[in-house]
Design a protein around this motif. Structure first.
Motif, short mmCIF file in Angstrom:
data_model
loop_
_atom_site.label_atom_id
_atom_site.label_comp_id
_atom_site.label_asym_id
_atom_site.label_seq_id
_atom_site.Cartn_x
_atom_site.Cartn_y
_atom_site.Cartn_z
N ALA A 1 0.84 -1.20 0.00
CA ALA A 1 0.00 0.00 0.00
C ALA A 1 0.87 1.25 0.00
CB ALA A 1 -0.93 -0.01 1.21
N GLN A 2 1.97 1.22 0.74
CA GLN A 2 2.88 2.36 0.76
C GLN A 2 3.49 2.60 -0.62
OE1 GLN A 2 6.37 1.83 3.18
NE2 GLN A 2 6.92 3.99 3.10
N GLU A 3 3.95 1.54 -1.24
CA GLU A 3 4.56 1.68 -2.57
C GLU A 3 3.56 2.14 -3.62
OE1 GLU A 3 7.73 1.49 -3.43
OE2 GLU A 3 8.35 1.01 -1.39
N LEU A 4 2.29 1.81 -3.42
CA LEU A 4 1.25 2.22 -4.37
C LEU A 4 0.65 3.58 -4.03
CD1 LEU A 4 -0.53 -1.23 -4.78
CD2 LEU A 4 0.97 -0.08 -6.43
N GLY A 5 1.12 4.20 -2.94
CA GLY A 5 0.66 5.55 -2.58
C GLY A 5 -0.62 5.59 -1.77
N ASP A 6 -1.08 4.46 -1.27
CA ASP A 6 -2.29 4.41 -0.44
C ASP A 6 -1.84 4.51 1.02
OD1 ASP A 6 -4.75 4.05 0.69
OD2 ASP A 6 -5.06 2.02 -0.09
N TYR A 7 -1.50 5.73 1.45
CA TYR A 7 -0.89 5.92 2.76
C TYR A 7 -1.82 5.65 3.95
CZ TYR A 7 2.78 7.85 -0.10
OH TYR A 7 3.75 8.03 -1.05
N PRO A 8 -3.12 6.00 3.89
CA PRO A 8 -3.98 5.66 5.03
C PRO A 8 -4.08 4.15 5.28
CG PRO A 8 -5.02 7.34 3.68
CD PRO A 8 -3.81 6.87 2.93
N THR A 9 -4.18 3.38 4.21
CA THR A 9 -4.22 1.93 4.34
C THR A 9 -2.89 1.40 4.87
OG1 THR A 9 -5.82 1.76 2.56
CG2 THR A 9 -4.63 -0.24 3.11
N ALA A 10 -1.81 1.94 4.35
CA ALA A 10 -0.48 1.52 4.80
C ALA A 10 -0.32 1.77 6.29
CB ALA A 10 0.60 2.24 4.01
N LYS A 11 -0.73 2.94 6.75
CA LYS A 11 -0.62 3.27 8.18
C LYS A 11 -1.42 2.28 9.02
CE LYS A 11 -1.46 7.11 11.38
NZ LYS A 11 -2.30 6.41 12.32
N GLN A 12 -2.63 2.00 8.60
CA GLN A 12 -3.50 1.08 9.34
C GLN A 12 -2.86 -0.30 9.46
OE1 GLN A 12 -7.19 0.42 7.32
NE2 GLN A 12 -7.86 -1.16 8.73
N TYR A 13 -2.32 -0.82 8.39
CA TYR A 13 -1.76 -2.18 8.41
C TYR A 13 -0.39 -2.22 9.07
CZ TYR A 13 -5.64 -4.23 5.99
OH TYR A 13 -6.88 -4.70 5.69
N PHE A 14 0.40 -1.14 8.99
CA PHE A 14 1.66 -1.11 9.74
C PHE A 14 1.37 -1.17 11.23
CE2 PHE A 14 4.09 0.97 6.11
CZ PHE A 14 4.92 -0.13 5.93
N GLU A 15 0.36 -0.44 11.67
CA GLU A 15 0.02 -0.45 13.09
C GLU A 15 -0.47 -1.81 13.56
OE1 GLU A 15 -2.71 2.83 13.19
OE2 GLU A 15 -1.10 4.30 13.48
N ARG A 16 -1.13 -2.54 12.69
CA ARG A 16 -1.63 -3.88 13.04
C ARG A 16 -0.55 -4.95 12.99
NH1 ARG A 16 -6.48 -5.48 9.42
NH2 ARG A 16 -6.09 -7.42 10.49
#
Length: 167
Positions: free
Chosen positions: A81-96
């Protein structure tokens, strides 16, 4: 009255060979499911390593449905998600994803900066710096990013005090 509650036993007088055949069939089915799951994980890893983040993200999404608490799948999904530019999703899954992976806090800091969450970025970067055996070049970059996030915090405090008066 002579029936068992299991679906594959019909009566007490069922021959042992018939029961063994049914158990072998169930075991073979479970092995097939496990093999298919392993192939999906291997293909997702291969796509991730090749840089096909969209394809890997789809594979990891399927794996997360089956294994919602697997730290690797959550971390890799967040990286995609981070590499694709979807930062809100990336943040959510990094936290999980937990704290198992060394670069998790580094990437979380990068994502938080992209989202203008300076406080969370600083916290993530400091957690990364607290880990042992970090790359010195990356450590200096992280310190530079912390200074940038602190500057961003000061800017954000000033923005809140701006009033627009329309006459």
């Amino acid at each position: 009255q002579n029936y068992y509650f299991f679906f594959f036993f019909q009566k007490k007088s069922v021959p042992l060979q018939s029961i063994m055949n049914k158990i072998q069939l169930i075991i073979a089915f479970l092995l097939c499911i496990t093999t298919i799951s392993w192939q999906t994980a291997a293909s997702a890893d291969a796509l991730f390593q090749d840089g096909d983040y969209a394809g890997a993200q789809d594979q990891y999404a399927r794996l997360i449905k089956s294994y919602p608490n697997n730290a690797l799948y959550l971390y890799r999904y967040a990286r995609c998600a981070q590499e694709l530019g979807d930062y809100p999703t990336a943040k959510q899954y990094f936290e999980r994803s937990g704290n198992r992976y060394d670069l998790k806090h580094f990437h979380l800091g990068e994502v938080c900066l992209q989202l203008w969450y300076a406080d969370e970025a600083i916290t993530a970067y400091e957690a990364y710096l607290a880990r042992p055996n970090i790359d010195p070049a990356r450590a200096s970059y992280v310190e530079q990013q912390i200074r940038y996030a602190e500057k961003l915090q000061r800017y954000m405090r000033r923005v809140e005090k701006v009033e627009i008066i329309d006459s």
